[in-house]
Design an enzyme around this catalytic site. Structure first.
Site, PDB file in Angstrom:
ATOM      1  N   PHE A   1       0.817  -1.217   0.000  1.00 27.96           N
ATOM      2  CA  PHE A   1       0.000   0.000   0.000  1.00 27.96           C
ATOM      3  C   PHE A   1       0.852   1.268   0.000  1.00 27.96           C
ATOM      4  O   PHE A   1       0.518   2.254   0.656  1.00 27.96           O
ATOM      5  CB  PHE A   1      -0.975  -0.008   1.185  1.00 27.96           C
ATOM      6  CG  PHE A   1      -1.653  -1.338   1.371  1.00 27.96           C
ATOM      7  CD1 PHE A   1      -2.516  -1.826   0.399  1.00 27.96           C
ATOM      8  CD2 PHE A   1      -1.405  -2.116   2.486  1.00 27.96           C
ATOM      9  CE1 PHE A   1      -3.124  -3.072   0.542  1.00 27.96           C
ATOM     10  CE2 PHE A   1      -2.003  -3.353   2.641  1.00 27.96           C
ATOM     11  CZ  PHE A   1      -2.857  -3.832   1.666  1.00 27.96           C
ATOM     12  N   HIS A   2       1.929   1.233  -0.783  1.00 25.06           N
ATOM     13  CA  HIS A   2       2.829   2.375  -0.900  1.00 25.06           C
ATOM     14  C   HIS A   2       3.036   2.764  -2.364  1.00 25.06           C
ATOM     15  O   HIS A   2       4.165   2.881  -2.834  1.00 25.06           O
ATOM     16  CB  HIS A   2       4.190   2.043  -0.267  1.00 25.06           C
ATOM     17  CG  HIS A   2       4.124   1.723   1.188  1.00 25.06           C
ATOM     18  ND1 HIS A   2       5.043   0.885   1.806  1.00 25.06           N
ATOM     19  CD2 HIS A   2       3.250   2.120   2.153  1.00 25.06           C
ATOM     20  CE1 HIS A   2       4.743   0.792   3.099  1.00 25.06           C
ATOM     21  NE2 HIS A   2       3.667   1.527   3.332  1.00 25.06           N
ATOM     22  N   PRO A   3       1.965   2.982  -3.139  1.00 24.20           N
ATOM     23  CA  PRO A   3       2.144   3.317  -4.557  1.00 24.20           C
ATOM     24  C   PRO A   3       2.769   4.692  -4.745  1.00 24.20           C
ATOM     25  O   PRO A   3       2.460   5.643  -4.028  1.00 24.20           O
ATOM     26  CB  PRO A   3       0.720   3.277  -5.111  1.00 24.20           C
ATOM     27  CG  PRO A   3      -0.146   3.599  -3.929  1.00 24.20           C
ATOM     28  CD  PRO A   3       0.538   2.963  -2.755  1.00 24.20           C
TER      29      PRO A   3
END
Length: 519
Positions: free
Chosen positions: A443-445
């Site tokens: 969840f680190h785009p």
């Protein structure tokens, strides 16, 4: 349609947007308006640290998802993104890590002058209050109060001791002199409650007469006068409004919505825009390209005894190491999670615990594209997970390192049967298959509005959008390469830097900026 004008418009009240708005509004002569598509951060679950997974899919989550991932078992991954004041800092796991100093030095080496670690360190210090930290690295008096767990879960404590026993380095501060190794990471939790970017930057400054925060305001398109961005058209309560900026517009909507807004506004690859019936304002081929993300995968054991319930964020310790000793910097981030953490396609016994393998230097790159010109149509998100074989090899090595770590005597009181992948999964081939089926998003785009100087760059090192005046992007989307840790702290420092750049652009602002950096 109503219309009004201010000095600066900030689109998005996430980690970067909150920092930008707070810093710009420190000067009373600058009227700043923040437009946030989500609502106020009043949902109580936001503020209870162990409740963060329960926020996914709720009214505070955009609930994006990827396209089926060809190299990742055909899986479709959920991509929670904050639709609320604080953005994803109101949904995330509250881990506060800057990343490796070399991450930022690499940005500068590839042309992004002023983004090296030494240049950013005063901003990292400015944005935090860590009175017990090394003053060379850690700040005093800033809005964020990151701390490690005072009373970590015994599983997380065993993790650090196991690393020490196995000969891995141990650090007392991943954000200080030694990033690499095992230790108790900082968390953004204050008084037992989440400290989001909104809690740090916006709420304490709500009484400023020159700062307006408008919730429920979704940006539809940017407005232009020739080659200059003059404002934004947005929707609120079923009505369409226009907000004009006499100064600058800064887009802080994140790695999904910042490129999507640029594309809908006519900034992007010209051929793709025309195919969707969108008029081209600026042909910027890099918009929506360079999409990449950390990956995370759970390796789980049954618990040999009952694990105490969570008090913090369910994960209080980390280790950064290298999948290959020849690598210049760590590419793996292990997190001890004292509850089961795995993709929903797997099942494990209740009460299991996890060491998650995080790939933080991914080689795979994907794209974000519009489905249509309709703002309500979610974009096509294809991070191309595991399309680079090097990523698979690194995560396989990660499983091997974890398995060795858990044989340490520090885990003797907690180690039951290996639940996932299970001891029957042995050998490189079987582990590669497991990785392709078990790895998901961390969840680190980032990267979809890449900062740089080449033809693939969307913004220059001052965050100005190519070919357009009066428009900047400031959020995780500008990262040329993702930092090798959780991205929240890096997103906030991008916001801090953007505010300085914008203030420096004002004719009388040079002294203000110099004084602010020195605070």
């Amino acid at each position: 349609m109503s219309s009004s004008q201010v000095d600066h418009v900030v689109i998005g009240a996430g980690s970067a947007g909150c920092a930008v708005a707070a810093r710009l509004s420190e000067h009373a002569d600058a009227r700043v308006v923040v437009l946030e598509a989500g609502g106020p951060d009043t949902l109580e679950a936001i503020h209870q640290p162990p409740m963060w997974p329960a926020l996914w899919g709720t009214e505070v989550d955009w609930a994006y998802e990827t396209t089926p991932q060809e190299h990742n078992g055909g899986l479709v991954h959920q991509w929670p993104r904050g639709k609320v004041l604080g953005g994803s800092s109101s949904l995330n796991g509250m881990v506060y890590l800057r990343g490796n100093p070399a991450d930022y030095d690499d940005w500068a080496y590839h042309g992004c002058k002023g983004w090296d670690y030494d240049a950013l360190l005063p901003l990292f210090r400015r944005m935090e209050d860590v009175p017990d930290g090394d003053p060379h690295y850690r700040g005093r008096g800033g809005p964020n109060t990151p701390r490690p767990a005072r009373d970590p879960n015994p599983i997380c404590a065993a993790f650090v001791e196991a690393a020490r026993e196995k000969g891995h380095p141990v650090t007392d501060d991943h954000n200080g002199a030694q990033f690499e190794g095992a230790g108790y990471h900082d968390m953004i939790i204050a008084g037992g409650r989440r400290q989001s970017a909104a809690g740090a930057y916006l709420h304490p400054n709500a009484s400023r007469p020159n700062l307006d925060v408008v919730t429920g305001a979704r940006a539809l398109a940017l407005l232009f006068d020739g080659g200059r961005c003059t404002g934004v058209r947005y929707e609120r309560d079923g009505s369409v409004h226009e907000l004009r900026a006499s100064g600058e517009v800064v887009v802080c909507a994140g790695a999904v919505d910042s490129p999507a807004l640029l594309l809908r506004s006519g900034i992007g690859p010209a051929d793709e825009l025309r195919a969707l019936g969108i008029g081209v304002v600026a042909d910027v081929p890099g918009v929506g390209r360079n999409l990449h993300d950390h990956m995370l995968m759970g390796v789980l054991w049954e618990a040999a005894q009952t694990i105490p319930p969570p008090v913090y964020n369910m994960s209080e310790s980390s280790m950064f190491t290298r999948s290959d000793p020849a690598l210049r910097v760590p590419d793996l981030h292990f997190m001890c999670i004292h509850v089961p953490f795995h993709l929903p396609t797997f099942s494990v016994p209740e009460g299991s615990w996890t060491i998650a393998v995080g790939l933080v230097r991914p080689a795979s790159r994907g794209t974000l594209r519009l489905r249509s010109a309709d703002p309500s149509d979610k974009p096509l998100i294809d991070p191309a997970y595991l399309s680079a074989e090097a990523d698979v090899a690194a995560m396989v090595r990660g499983v091997e390192i974890v398995r060795d770590l858990v044989t340490a005597s520090a885990f003797d009181d907690w180690r039951g049967r290996e639940a996932l992948p299970g001891q029957h999964v042995k050998g490189k081939g079987a582990l590669r298959d497991f990785v392709r089926r078990a790895a998901g998003s961390y969840f680190h785009p980032v990267g979809t509005c890449k900062m740089g100087t080449g033809p693939d760059a969307v913004v220059d090192p001052e965050l100005r959008v190519r070919g357009i005046e009066g428009l900047r992007v400031a959020d995780a989307s500008i990262m040329p390469d993702v930092v090798s840790a959780n991205t929240n702290a890096a997103a906030m420092v991008i916001g801090e830097k953007a505010a300085d750049l914008m203030r420096a652009a004002r004719p009388s602002a040079a002294r203000e900026t110099a004084a602010a950096v020195g605070d």
